[in-house]
Design a protein around this motif. Structure first.
Motif, PDB file in Angstrom:
ATOM      1  N   ILE A   1      29.306 158.961 -62.663  1.00 50.30           N
ATOM      2  CA  ILE A   1      30.347 159.494 -63.540  1.00 50.30           C
ATOM      3  C   ILE A   1      31.579 158.625 -63.343  1.00 50.30           C
ATOM      4  N   VAL A   2      32.151 158.157 -64.454  1.00 51.17           N
ATOM      5  CA  VAL A   2      33.315 157.269 -64.397  1.00 51.17           C
ATOM      6  C   VAL A   2      34.481 157.914 -65.135  1.00 51.17           C
ATOM      7  N   LEU A   3      35.653 157.889 -64.521  1.00 46.73           N
ATOM      8  CA  LEU A   3      36.880 158.365 -65.148  1.00 46.73           C
ATOM      9  C   LEU A   3      37.839 157.184 -65.258  1.00 46.73           C
ATOM     10  N   THR A   4      38.361 156.957 -66.455  1.00 41.12           N
ATOM     11  CA  THR A   4      39.293 155.850 -66.673  1.00 41.12           C
ATOM     12  C   THR A   4      40.612 156.372 -67.208  1.00 41.12           C
ATOM     13  N   VAL A   5      41.694 155.718 -66.816  1.00 42.09           N
ATOM     14  CA  VAL A   5      43.030 156.102 -67.272  1.00 42.09           C
ATOM     15  C   VAL A   5      43.741 154.865 -67.825  1.00 42.09           C
ATOM     16  N   LEU A   6      44.215 154.986 -69.071  1.00 41.28           N
ATOM     17  CA  LEU A   6      44.948 153.905 -69.729  1.00 41.28           C
ATOM     18  C   LEU A   6      46.344 154.379 -70.097  1.00 41.28           C
ATOM     19  N   ASP A   7      47.249 153.423 -70.341  1.00 45.33           N
ATOM     20  CA  ASP A   7      48.540 153.802 -70.904  1.00 45.33           C
ATOM     21  C   ASP A   7      48.421 153.842 -72.425  1.00 45.33           C
ATOM     22  N   GLN A   8      49.521 154.105 -73.103  1.00 41.27           N
ATOM     23  CA  GLN A   8      49.486 154.265 -74.549  1.00 41.27           C
ATOM     24  C   GLN A   8      49.227 152.958 -75.301  1.00 41.27           C
ATOM     25  N   HIS A   9      49.276 151.840 -74.568  1.00 43.11           N
ATOM     26  CA  HIS A   9      48.973 150.533 -75.156  1.00 43.11           C
ATOM     27  C   HIS A   9      47.579 150.057 -74.759  1.00 43.11           C
ATOM     28  N   ASP A  10      46.768 150.996 -74.272  1.00 41.21           N
ATOM     29  CA  ASP A  10      45.385 150.735 -73.876  1.00 41.21           C
ATOM     30  C   ASP A  10      45.250 149.777 -72.695  1.00 41.21           C
ATOM     31  N   GLN A  11      46.278 149.726 -71.869  1.00 40.31           N
ATOM     32  CA  GLN A  11      46.205 148.920 -70.650  1.00 40.31           C
ATOM     33  C   GLN A  11      45.735 149.805 -69.496  1.00 40.31           C
ATOM     34  N   PRO A  12      44.733 149.354 -68.730  1.00 40.58           N
ATOM     35  CA  PRO A  12      44.204 150.171 -67.628  1.00 40.58           C
ATOM     36  C   PRO A  12      45.244 150.435 -66.548  1.00 40.58           C
ATOM     37  N   LEU A  13      45.310 151.700 -66.136  1.00 44.33           N
ATOM     38  CA  LEU A  13      46.192 152.092 -65.041  1.00 44.33           C
ATOM     39  C   LEU A  13      45.414 152.424 -63.771  1.00 44.33           C
ATOM     40  N   TYR A  14      44.237 153.050 -63.954  1.00 37.25           N
ATOM     41  CA  TYR A  14      43.455 153.457 -62.782  1.00 37.25           C
ATOM     42  C   TYR A  14      42.052 153.871 -63.222  1.00 37.25           C
ATOM     43  N   GLY A  15      41.129 153.848 -62.276  1.00 37.04           N
ATOM     44  CA  GLY A  15      39.772 154.304 -62.546  1.00 37.04           C
ATOM     45  C   GLY A  15      39.114 154.829 -61.287  1.00 37.04           C
ATOM     46  N   ALA A  16      38.178 155.732 -61.461  1.00 35.76           N
ATOM     47  CA  ALA A  16      37.448 156.286 -60.319  1.00 35.76           C
ATOM     48  C   ALA A  16      36.015 156.574 -60.755  1.00 35.76           C
ATOM     49  N   PHE A  17      35.060 156.401 -59.836  1.00 38.38           N
ATOM     50  CA  PHE A  17      33.678 156.733 -60.170  1.00 38.38           C
ATOM     51  C   PHE A  17      32.950 157.244 -58.943  1.00 38.38           C
ATOM     52  N   GLU A  18      31.863 157.949 -59.208  1.00 36.59           N
ATOM     53  CA  GLU A  18      31.033 158.492 -58.138  1.00 36.59           C
ATOM     54  C   GLU A  18      29.583 158.480 -58.611  1.00 36.59           C
ATOM     55  N   TYR A  19      28.697 158.007 -57.748  1.00 31.68           N
ATOM     56  CA  TYR A  19      27.275 158.051 -58.086  1.00 31.68           C
ATOM     57  C   TYR A  19      26.846 159.511 -58.215  1.00 31.68           C
ATOM     58  N   ALA A  20      25.969 159.761 -59.196  1.00 32.10           N
ATOM     59  CA  ALA A  20      25.555 161.140 -59.463  1.00 32.10           C
ATOM     60  C   ALA A  20      24.194 161.158 -60.133  1.00 32.10           C
ATOM     61  N   LYS A  21      23.540 162.302 -60.044  1.00 34.57           N
ATOM     62  CA  LYS A  21      22.270 162.511 -60.746  1.00 34.57           C
ATOM     63  C   LYS A  21      22.349 163.820 -61.529  1.00 34.57           C
ATOM     64  N   VAL A  22      23.364 163.905 -62.386  1.00 32.03           N
ATOM     65  CA  VAL A  22      23.603 165.133 -63.142  1.00 32.03           C
ATOM     66  C   VAL A  22      23.228 164.995 -64.610  1.00 32.03           C
ATOM     67  N   VAL A  23      22.834 163.787 -65.008  1.00 33.35           N
ATOM     68  CA  VAL A  23      22.464 163.515 -66.392  1.00 33.35           C
ATOM     69  C   VAL A  23      21.091 162.866 -66.405  1.00 33.35           C
TER      70      VAL A  23
END
Length: 282
Positions: free
Chosen positions: A50-72
């Motif tokens: 599962i990956v979570l991404t965060v961008l600013d209003q100009h679509d520039q990346p600010l931060y991201g986080a992910f974790e391995y999972a078997k939920v899908v």
């Protein structure tokens, strides 16, 4: 994006991907976030992570986080509670680094998996106290990040291969087939007579890339054949392959050989779709 006689290239997106990869699961954001600054969030519920991404209003990346999972499994959420728990952890991690609460997010599903699948993804997002703004199909999200107006995006996930064909910003073909990274894992497990979980770890080990690839090559060739059949009726180049299952060193070479034309792969292809998903969060 370059148009007309100038050739489209991955240069700009590759630079963004390399910068984003340095931020993932780190302890710093790309820059200091202003108080109450509007943020754009993407949630990618994948078969293997599962990956979570965060961008600013100009679509520039600010931060991201992910974790391995078997939920899908095969693009469908099979562990609803587990998905929520993981996403809550990733959200808390991002909020701690950014110093700001995340209030909305967009999600994605493989093309053709239906309204019920989209509703489940939206429910997972809203269970973490974020408003689900939009649920898009994965290859289309990838194309948005790539700023691709004409071409074919092949999004190879854990359970499926999703193909979207674009012509002059118009989506003309969407196909999704049940062949992905999990099938590579099963082939490795069968070849070595080991449990699937052990085979998954083996697949992810870059030191075993050269030994693993000849074993899983038939799966890659099947993915390329699926794409070739789609392009027989709706030809659009360039062909861009994305998704974590493409991370083998010889993936593009083998894929292109079967496809009969050159394919391109961005740097850190596993982050292309998650970043594109966040771009839909208005």
């Amino acid at each position: 994006m370059q148009t007309g006689k100038k050739q489209w290239s991955l240069d700009t997106t590759n630079q963004t991907l390399k910068e984003f990869a340095k931020l993932v699961n780190g302890d710093k954001a790309a820059r200091k976030v202003r108080k109450n600054e509007p943020l754009k969030v993407g949630v990618d519920l994948g078969t293997s992570s599962i990956v979570l991404t965060v961008l600013d209003q100009h679509d520039q990346p600010l931060y991201g986080a992910f974790e391995y999972a078997k939920v899908v499994r095969d693009g469908i959420v099979v562990d609803y509670i587990g998905s929520i728990q993981i996403l809550k952890r990733l959200k808390a991690q991002a909020e701690n680094v950014l110093g700001q609460t995340l209030t909305s997010a967009c999600g994605a599903i493989p093309p053709g998996t239906g309204e019920n699948s989209a509703n489940v993804v939206a429910n997972v997002i809203e269970a973490t106290e974020m408003e689900a703004k939009e649920i898009v199909d994965e290859p289309t999200a990838a194309a948005k990040f790539l700023r691709l107006t004409t071409g074919t995006v092949v999004d190879i996930g854990g359970g499926t291969t999703g193909i979207s064909v674009f012509k002059q910003k118009r989506l003309v073909k969407v196909v999704d087939e049940p062949t992905g990274g999990s099938h590579m894992t099963l082939v490795l497990a069968g070849y070595h007579h080991i449990p699937a979980d052990d085979a998954e770890l083996m697949k992810r080990d870059p030191k075993k890339d050269s030994a693993n690839f000849p074993i899983i090559r038939p799966v890659v060739e099947k993915m390329a054949t699926i794409t070739k059949n789609v392009m027989a009726t709706q030809l659009a180049e360039p062909v861009i392959v994305v998704g974590g299952a493409t991370n083998f060193k010889d993936f593009v070479k083998a894929f292109s050989h079967t496809l009969g034309r050159s394919a391109l792969k961005p740097a850190f292809p596993q982050f292309v779709t998650p970043l594109g998903i966040a771009m839909y969060d208005k």
